[in-house]
Design a protein around this motif. Structure first.
Motif, short mmCIF file in Angstrom:
data_model
loop_
_atom_site.label_atom_id
_atom_site.label_comp_id
_atom_site.label_asym_id
_atom_site.label_seq_id
_atom_site.Cartn_x
_atom_site.Cartn_y
_atom_site.Cartn_z
N HIS A 50 -38.48 32.86 118.80
CA HIS A 50 -38.41 31.57 118.33
C HIS A 50 -37.89 31.55 117.05
CE1 HIS A 50 -39.03 27.21 118.26
NE2 HIS A 50 -39.78 27.50 116.88
N GLU A 61 -45.99 21.45 111.90
CA GLU A 61 -46.44 20.37 111.44
C GLU A 61 -48.06 20.47 110.68
OE1 GLU A 61 -45.10 17.28 111.05
OE2 GLU A 61 -43.46 18.43 111.87
N ASN A 87 -44.17 23.64 117.33
CA ASN A 87 -44.07 22.37 116.64
C ASN A 87 -45.31 21.69 116.03
OD1 ASN A 87 -41.14 22.42 117.19
ND2 ASN A 87 -41.66 21.13 119.13
N ARG A 88 -46.24 22.11 116.75
CA ARG A 88 -47.64 21.46 116.15
C ARG A 88 -48.18 22.35 114.98
NH1 ARG A 88 -50.36 19.66 121.85
NH2 ARG A 88 -49.20 17.83 122.18
N GLU A 134 -42.96 25.49 122.64
CA GLU A 134 -42.24 24.81 121.80
C GLU A 134 -43.27 23.87 121.43
OE1 GLU A 134 -39.19 24.18 119.42
OE2 GLU A 134 -39.02 25.62 121.08
N THR A 135 -44.18 23.08 122.11
CA THR A 135 -44.97 22.39 121.92
C THR A 135 -46.08 22.68 120.91
OG1 THR A 135 -44.98 21.10 123.99
CG2 THR A 135 -47.26 20.74 122.86
#
Length: 100
Positions: free
Chosen positions: A53, A95, A91-92, A87-88
């Protein structure tokens, strides 16, 4: 029952994972659920996914993780064509890191 017939998922395990509140609790649950071999394989796949990634190439990942090229390819297929789970989570976590 035909061994090729898919059994429905047992959703209780996912509820249990979502009930975990700390990293320490997560470690304890996962160590109880998985064999040492399964746990190491899962950890390695996640590490490979993070590296892919971030743009690392297969050779670097192979050198740093000891993962086989087959494992790296499998993880890459999941990143490219999977359900979006990696990906989820990525991303979390990004954040969360921004907000800290």
């Amino acid at each position: 029952m035909n061994k090729n017939t898919k059994r429905p998922r047992y959703m209780g395990v996912y509820d249990a994972i979502l009930a975990v509140e700390t990293v320490e609790e997560c470690i304890k649950l996962v160590e109880d659920l998985l064999s040492v071999t399964e746990l190491r394989a899962m950890e390695q796949r996640y590490q490979v996914a993070k590296m892919l990634h971030s743009g690392m190439i297969y050779g670097e990942i192979l050198d740093q993780t000891g993962a086989s090229s087959a494992t790296i390819s499998r993880v890459n297929r999941s990143l490219q064509y999977g359900t979006g789970g990696y990906e989820t989570v990525f991303n979390r976590l990004a954040e969360q890191e921004k907000s800290e």
